[in-house]
Design an enzyme around this catalytic site. Structure first.
Site, PDB file in Angstrom:
ATOM      1  N   ASP A   1       0.835  -1.196   0.000  1.00  0.00           N
ATOM      2  CA  ASP A   1       0.000   0.000   0.000  1.00  0.00           C
ATOM      3  C   ASP A   1       0.879   1.258   0.000  1.00  0.00           C
ATOM      4  O   ASP A   1       1.722   1.412  -0.892  1.00  0.00           O
ATOM      5  CB  ASP A   1      -0.966  -0.071   1.196  1.00  0.00           C
ATOM      6  CG  ASP A   1      -2.040   0.985   1.191  1.00  0.00           C
ATOM      7  OD1 ASP A   1      -2.969   0.883   0.376  1.00  0.00           O
ATOM      8  OD2 ASP A   1      -1.937   1.920   2.007  1.00  0.00           O
TER       9      ASP A   1
ATOM     10  N   HIS B   1      -7.117  -6.794  -0.076  1.00  0.00           N
ATOM     11  CA  HIS B   1      -6.083  -5.759  -0.050  1.00  0.00           C
ATOM     12  C   HIS B   1      -4.950  -6.040   0.929  1.00  0.00           C
ATOM     13  O   HIS B   1      -3.778  -5.827   0.617  1.00  0.00           O
ATOM     14  CB  HIS B   1      -6.731  -4.415   0.301  1.00  0.00           C
ATOM     15  CG  HIS B   1      -5.772  -3.283   0.436  1.00  0.00           C
ATOM     16  ND1 HIS B   1      -4.977  -2.846  -0.617  1.00  0.00           N
ATOM     17  CD2 HIS B   1      -5.460  -2.488   1.492  1.00  0.00           C
ATOM     18  CE1 HIS B   1      -4.235  -1.822  -0.206  1.00  0.00           C
ATOM     19  NE2 HIS B   1      -4.508  -1.592   1.059  1.00  0.00           N
TER      20      HIS B   1
END
Length: 292
Positions: A104, A272
């Site tokens: 991320d 994610h």
């Protein structure tokens, strides 16, 4: 978490960086994402430490690292500056060259480090991101809805800081629990760390500055790289979650090929938060990639 690791703080690049260290062998730096801390790596760090000297650091603005007030142009939260923090950290530990993996926001810092410091990065792995410029330029309704915070957090201070500070736990649960896997991947210990840090108003400001920089100065740096033909020189591995937004809204390998001629990667069967959702699958990919 992080049994056998030791905790440290280093003064580098005009701030301080909090990190944990464990293992032995070639150096491997791990960088986390939003709105988390180095704790995101706790499920994979012990196995990685069997082969590598693992450094899991908090980014500037996050965790227990320094959180300077943002400059008017947000340049002190540019990924170039956040990356320099980590380059200086590793140099201070005696690792002028090292392996690098970022998830991320940490992935954005990581690929900027590889572009700016090709002599330092031996191999690069990025988790569940596409290049920042591509994601902003290709924004769709689906992406903007799922990643609304990309547009909310960049509003001028102190508007987003005020709202997040009022209910930091609501923001945390909505952000990490609102993805495909819900709250299941997050252990109570890791969640408590994320919440502890997010309750600090300085962390909230640091997070906002990170995103403000990405919507401004970071895009300038990326456009320059593309125009100049700058490429990541080391081998690069891009992994993303099959149930995540990157899979649904972008063509990550196509976009990363604009920055790398030595690229491999693909989707994992998760969402994610790969290091917490699919630690075994992640290790199956990165251990052969990084090698001995």
């Amino acid at each position: 978490m992080f049994a056998g690791f030791t905790r440290h703080v280093a003064e580098v690049n005009g701030t301080h960086i909090n990190y944990v260290r464990g293992g032995s062998g070639p150096a491997l730096l791990l960088l986390h994402g939003h709105p988390q801390t180095h704790a995101i790596w706790h499920k994979v760090a012990p196995q990685l430490a069997e082969r590598y000297t693992v450094i899991a650091a908090d980014l500037r603005g996050y965790g227990d690292s320094g959180k300077p007030a943002g400059l008017p142009d947000h340049s002190n939260y540019a990924k170039r500056v956040m990356g320099q923090d980590q380059i200086d950290l590793m140099a201070s530990l005696g690792f002028p060259q090292f392996l690098l993996m970022g998830h991320d926001r940490g992935g954005r810092v990581a690929y900027r480090m590889a572009l700016d410091h090709p002599e330092a990065i031996r191999k690069l792995a990025v988790l569940d991101i596409a290049p920042t410029l591509a994601m902003y330029e290709q924004t769709s309704r689906e992406f903007a809805t799922a990643y609304y915070h990309w547009f909310f957090l960049i509003r001028p201070a102190p508007f987003p800081e005020t709202l997040l500070s009022a209910h930091p736990e609501d923001y945390l649960k909505h952000t990490i629990g609102g993805r495909s896997a819900g709250m299941k991947p997050f252990t109570p210990e890791a969640y408590a760390e994320y919440l502890r840090c997010l309750r600090d108003p300085a962390t909230i400001h640091g997070i906002c500055e990170d995103y403000r920089a990405s919507a401004g100065i970071d895009l300038e740096h990326e456009r320059h790289d593309l125009a100049a033909g700058n490429k990541i020189r080391c081998e690069m591995l891009a992994l993303w979650g099959k149930q995540g937004v990157i899979e649904k809204c972008f063509e990550p390998l196509k976009e990363w090929a604009k920055f790398s001629d030595r690229l491999d990667g693909g989707a994992l069967d998760c969402g994610h938060y790969i290091p917490e959702e699919a630690p075994e699958a992640l290790l199956e990919k990165v251990l052969p990639f990084f090698g001995d």
